[in-house]
Design a protein around this motif. Structure first.
Motif, short mmCIF file in Angstrom:
data_model
loop_
_atom_site.label_atom_id
_atom_site.label_comp_id
_atom_site.label_asym_id
_atom_site.label_seq_id
_atom_site.Cartn_x
_atom_site.Cartn_y
_atom_site.Cartn_z
N ASP A 109 0.83 -1.21 0.00
CA ASP A 109 0.00 0.00 0.00
C ASP A 109 0.87 1.26 0.00
OD1 ASP A 109 -2.29 -1.51 0.00
OD2 ASP A 109 -2.55 -1.46 2.18
N LYS A 110 2.00 1.20 0.69
CA LYS A 110 2.88 2.37 0.72
C LYS A 110 3.44 2.67 -0.67
CE LYS A 110 4.33 1.79 5.54
NZ LYS A 110 5.45 1.41 6.43
N VAL A 111 3.83 1.66 -1.40
CA VAL A 111 4.36 1.86 -2.75
C VAL A 111 3.28 2.41 -3.66
CG1 VAL A 111 5.41 0.74 -4.75
CG2 VAL A 111 6.07 0.03 -2.45
N LEU A 112 2.05 1.99 -3.46
CA LEU A 112 0.94 2.38 -4.34
C LEU A 112 0.22 3.64 -3.88
CD1 LEU A 112 -0.57 -1.19 -4.92
CD2 LEU A 112 0.88 0.12 -6.48
N ASP A 113 0.75 4.33 -2.87
CA ASP A 113 0.13 5.56 -2.37
C ASP A 113 0.36 6.69 -3.38
OD1 ASP A 113 -0.66 7.86 -1.02
OD2 ASP A 113 0.05 7.15 0.93
N VAL A 114 -0.65 6.96 -4.19
CA VAL A 114 -0.50 7.92 -5.28
C VAL A 114 -0.30 9.34 -4.76
CG1 VAL A 114 -1.62 8.90 -7.32
CG2 VAL A 114 -1.87 6.47 -6.82
N GLU A 115 -1.07 9.73 -3.74
CA GLU A 115 -0.96 11.09 -3.21
C GLU A 115 0.43 11.34 -2.62
OE1 GLU A 115 -4.09 11.85 -0.49
OE2 GLU A 115 -5.69 11.67 -1.99
N LYS A 116 0.94 10.38 -1.87
CA LYS A 116 2.27 10.57 -1.29
C LYS A 116 3.34 10.55 -2.38
CE LYS A 116 2.89 9.21 2.81
NZ LYS A 116 3.04 8.41 4.05
N ALA A 117 3.12 9.72 -3.42
CA ALA A 117 4.07 9.67 -4.54
C ALA A 117 4.14 11.02 -5.25
CB ALA A 117 3.68 8.57 -5.52
N ALA A 118 2.98 11.69 -5.38
CA ALA A 118 2.96 13.01 -6.01
C ALA A 118 3.71 14.03 -5.16
CB ALA A 118 1.52 13.46 -6.23
N THR A 119 3.55 13.95 -3.83
CA THR A 119 4.28 14.85 -2.94
C THR A 119 5.78 14.56 -2.99
OG1 THR A 119 2.36 14.92 -1.46
CG2 THR A 119 4.46 15.68 -0.57
N LEU A 120 6.12 13.28 -3.01
CA LEU A 120 7.53 12.88 -3.13
C LEU A 120 8.13 13.43 -4.42
CD1 LEU A 120 9.93 11.10 -2.12
CD2 LEU A 120 8.93 9.23 -3.47
N TRP A 121 7.40 13.33 -5.51
CA TRP A 121 7.85 13.83 -6.81
C TRP A 121 8.10 15.34 -6.75
CZ3 TRP A 121 8.22 11.52 -11.80
CH2 TRP A 121 8.30 12.41 -12.86
N LYS A 122 7.15 16.05 -6.17
CA LYS A 122 7.24 17.51 -6.11
C LYS A 122 8.49 17.97 -5.36
CE LYS A 122 4.84 21.51 -4.05
NZ LYS A 122 3.62 21.95 -3.32
N TYR A 123 8.69 17.46 -4.15
CA TYR A 123 9.80 17.94 -3.33
C TYR A 123 11.14 17.34 -3.77
CZ TYR A 123 6.46 20.33 -0.39
OH TYR A 123 5.49 21.19 0.05
N SER A 124 11.13 16.17 -4.38
CA SER A 124 12.37 15.63 -4.95
C SER A 124 12.84 16.51 -6.11
CB SER A 124 12.16 14.19 -5.43
OG SER A 124 11.83 13.33 -4.36
N SER A 125 11.89 17.01 -6.89
CA SER A 125 12.24 17.91 -7.99
C SER A 125 12.84 19.21 -7.45
CB SER A 125 11.00 18.22 -8.84
OG SER A 125 10.48 17.06 -9.44
N ILE A 126 12.30 19.71 -6.34
CA ILE A 126 12.82 20.94 -5.74
C ILE A 126 14.23 20.72 -5.20
CG2 ILE A 126 12.52 22.57 -3.84
CD1 ILE A 126 9.49 22.19 -4.16
N VAL A 127 14.45 19.61 -4.50
CA VAL A 127 15.75 19.34 -3.88
C VAL A 127 16.83 19.11 -4.93
CG1 VAL A 127 17.02 17.65 -2.49
CG2 VAL A 127 14.81 18.48 -1.71
N THR A 128 16.50 18.37 -5.98
CA THR A 128 17.50 18.03 -7.00
C THR A 128 17.62 19.07 -8.11
OG1 THR A 128 15.87 16.77 -8.30
CG2 THR A 128 17.11 15.56 -6.62
N GLY A 129 16.61 19.92 -8.27
CA GLY A 129 16.58 20.85 -9.39
C GLY A 129 16.17 20.18 -10.69
N ALA A 130 15.54 19.01 -10.59
CA ALA A 130 15.12 18.28 -11.79
C ALA A 130 13.97 18.99 -12.48
CB ALA A 130 14.70 16.85 -11.42
N GLU A 131 14.01 18.98 -13.81
CA GLU A 131 12.94 19.56 -14.62
C GLU A 131 12.36 18.46 -15.50
OE1 GLU A 131 14.57 22.82 -16.76
OE2 GLU A 131 14.90 24.07 -14.98
N TRP A 132 11.03 18.45 -15.58
CA TRP A 132 10.34 17.38 -16.30
C TRP A 132 9.49 17.97 -17.42
CZ3 TRP A 132 11.56 12.46 -14.89
CH2 TRP A 132 12.15 12.29 -13.63
#
Length: 577
Positions: free
Chosen positions: A369-392
């Motif tokens: 269930d943790k792997v499939l948590d879509v809302e948390k995955a979206a939050t993880l994506w957002k802040y990982s992009s901020i920390v790394t400077g990744a652009e998508w």
């Protein structure tokens, strides 16, 4: 009749031919001499021009799983492997020991403890590959530091385990993915772990458990002294497990956002417990000695480096693994087949039981269930992009390249914007965009001009192409109607009195509710909501009163007109009499 029918078929066939031509036209690109030269050089560099080798990037090929995966890829003769490593001298020795064909293998330096190094690696790779897209990206490199009493920090000030295992791979994917879409069968594989998947004994039964909680550490910037992505104190083993959970969530997120758009196959895998891997080099000597024995003869979860490398190679190579969004595993019950047979085979059980298993034992594994948590995955994506400077790139559904549809789409977008501007005109009941004055004056002016020119031609073309609108569409079996009331005249006075009484009753109810609300204690949030509501009600009430005043003036004028008409009629009747 036959001639007319044949003519219609001919016109239809010609229209289909034009549509096909437009579609091909949409895929055409202007030739570029520089790109043509790079394409020719790339074909010569990466194998026979008729069937060039696929270009594969594998991180961490100097030891363990990455080393054996690179070996399997190189030996097929179908791939050119770029080994992304931090120690080029060590990689050179390993390539010599494994007898790599140097025409199919190139080592390139990358330090995953540094985002700048990741960007430099991608720049070096772009120069090396010329105009050839990367066909496979295998994010394998990882570190495991379970015995550390405190965190180690990367060059960017982040905890090392999370940056090496997850954040740098997150950035690497963002930099390579868009160009990979040009490849005929692109795949991105992320190496997960049973320890990040808590629906198993290995992931959910051994403390510490992978858990990102509310991602407070990542939201806070995840820089020294913040050592854990969940914002709590450092535990080395949990940092590793959390990083693998992040990788599996990233694979699912990439699939959801970009698979249809790019055609890239995104997947994650757990190749089994490689108990003799250098991954455990920071564990105590007794653990490194007895842990493989325990995994071989007790749990059956042991997998050798060679077999694990074959499994990762399979996901990159096997046509059966061309399905996106999958977490791949091998075999089922690891305790089956234990006993004398395990002793005879050194703990390696292939086929139906054990963690061992051949090419055909692959299956689509379940995710927690943790792997499939879509809302948390979206939050993880957002802040990982901020920390790394990744652009998508923008996540869009595939669109037809047909130029005709593009023109129609542009016209439709303009018409929609015009109508939406009119809908945003300031009227009672509109609460969106407060503080922004939006009027429909410009849209109304444009509508007046275009309605008599462009849109008139479009409506004419629509009628010619689609035919007359059926009567059922406008005069169907049921049409909602409402009798129009006469607002003027003598009856208007009674209607106005009735409306005024209704408004007074409504105002009394609102005042009673307000008094009752004032009597009850409110918390600050509820009080703020109530204040906003009262302001909106006052504003709406003022607008309604203004409208009623205008309507009253109109009704009085109509009543005077009716009275004058009655007087004229009476005078005429008297004259006739």
């Amino acid at each position: 009749m036959a001639g007319a029918k044949g003519l219609k078929l001919l016109v239809l066939a010609q229209a289909v031919a034009w549509a096909a031509a437009f579609k091909q036209l949409g895929n055409l690109k202007m030739p570029n001499l520089g790109n043509v030269a790079k394409d020719m050089e790339a074909k010569a560099k990466f194998g026979a021009p008729a069937a060039p080798n696929k270009l594969v990037v594998v991180t961490g090929t100097s030891s363990g799983l990455g080393r054996k995966t690179a070996r399997a890829l190189v030996r097929t003769g179908q791939y050119h492997v770029v080994g992304a490593v931090r120690d080029l001298e060590k990689m050179d020795v390993v390539a010599e020991i494994e007898d790599f064909d140097r025409s199919c293998f190139t080592a390139m330096e990358v330090e995953l403890n540094s985002f700048a190094s990741v960007r430099k690696f991608v720049a070096d790779l772009d120069g090396f590959r010329l105009n050839k897209p990367v066909d496979r990206l295998i994010c394998n490199a990882g570190i495991y530091q379970p015995s550390l009493p405190h965190a180690k920090w990367s060059e960017d000030g982040h905890e090392q385990t999370m940056q090496v295992n997850y954040l740098s791979h997150f950035l690497l994917v963002s930099l390579l993915m868009e160009d990979m879409a040009r490849a005929p069968d692109p795949r991105i594989v992320l190496v997960g772990s049973v320890t990040g998947n808590d629906n198993t004994v290995g992931g959910g039964g051994v403390y510490p458990i992978a858990d990102l909680k509310d991602l407070d550490g990542l939201k806070a910037g995840f820089k020294n002294p913040v050592s854990m992505i969940d914002g709590y104190n450092f535990i080395g083993a949990k940092a590793y497990k959390d990083s693998k959970l992040c990788l599996m969530m990233l694979s699912n997120m990439l699939h959801d956002k970009y698979h249809k758009q790019t055609g890239i196959v995104f997947s994650s895998i757990y190749p089994g417990c490689i108990a003799e891997s250098p991954l455990f080099r920071e564990k105590r000597p007794w653990f490194r000695k007895y842990f493989p024995v325990f995994m071989k003869y007790i749990t059956g979860g042991f997998v050798g480096e060679e077999e694990a490398g074959q499994r990762l190679f399979q996901v990159a190579h096997d046509p059966r693994c061309a399905k996106s969004g999958v977490y791949w595993g091998w075999n089922g019950g690891p305790r089956e087949g234990r006993g004398a047979e395990a002793l005879e085979k050194g703990g390696q059980i292939a086929g139906a039981g054990g963690a061992g298993g051949g090419w055909d034992s692959i299956f689509e594994n379940d995710q927690s269930d943790k792997v499939l948590d879509v809302e948390k995955a979206a939050t993880l994506w957002k802040y990982s992009s901020i920390v790394t400077g990744a652009e998508w790139p923008e996540a869009n559904q595939p669109k037809s390249p047909c130029p005709t549809l593009k023109v129609i789409g542009a016209v439709t977008d303009f018409m929609n914007a015009k109508e939406e501007a009119k809908r945003m005109g300031d009227q009672p009941g509109m609460v969106a965009g407060k503080g922004i004055v939006v009027t429909g004056a410009v849209a109304k002016a444009a509508d007046t001009v275009l309605d008599k020119t462009v849109f008139r031609l479009l409506r004419l073309a629509q009628r010619l192409l689609l035919g007359k609108m059926p009567d059922a569409a406008t005069d169907g079996s049921f049409q909602a109607t409402e009798a129009r009331r006469r607002t003027g005249g003598l009856l208007g006075i009674f209607r106005r009195k009735k409306r005024a009484a209704e408004e007074e009753d409504a105002a009394a109810v609102l005042e009673a509710e307000a008094v009752e609300a004032d009597a009850a204690p409110l918390d600050p949030e509820e009080e703020a909501k109530l204040r906003i509501r009262e302001e909106l009600e006052l504003e709406l009430r003022a607008k309604i009163q203004d409208q009623n005043a205008d309507r009253t003036a109109d009704d009085d004028a109509a009543a005077l007109d009716d009275g004058a008409a009655l007087e004229d009629a009476a005078a005429s009747a008297a004259v006739e009499a």
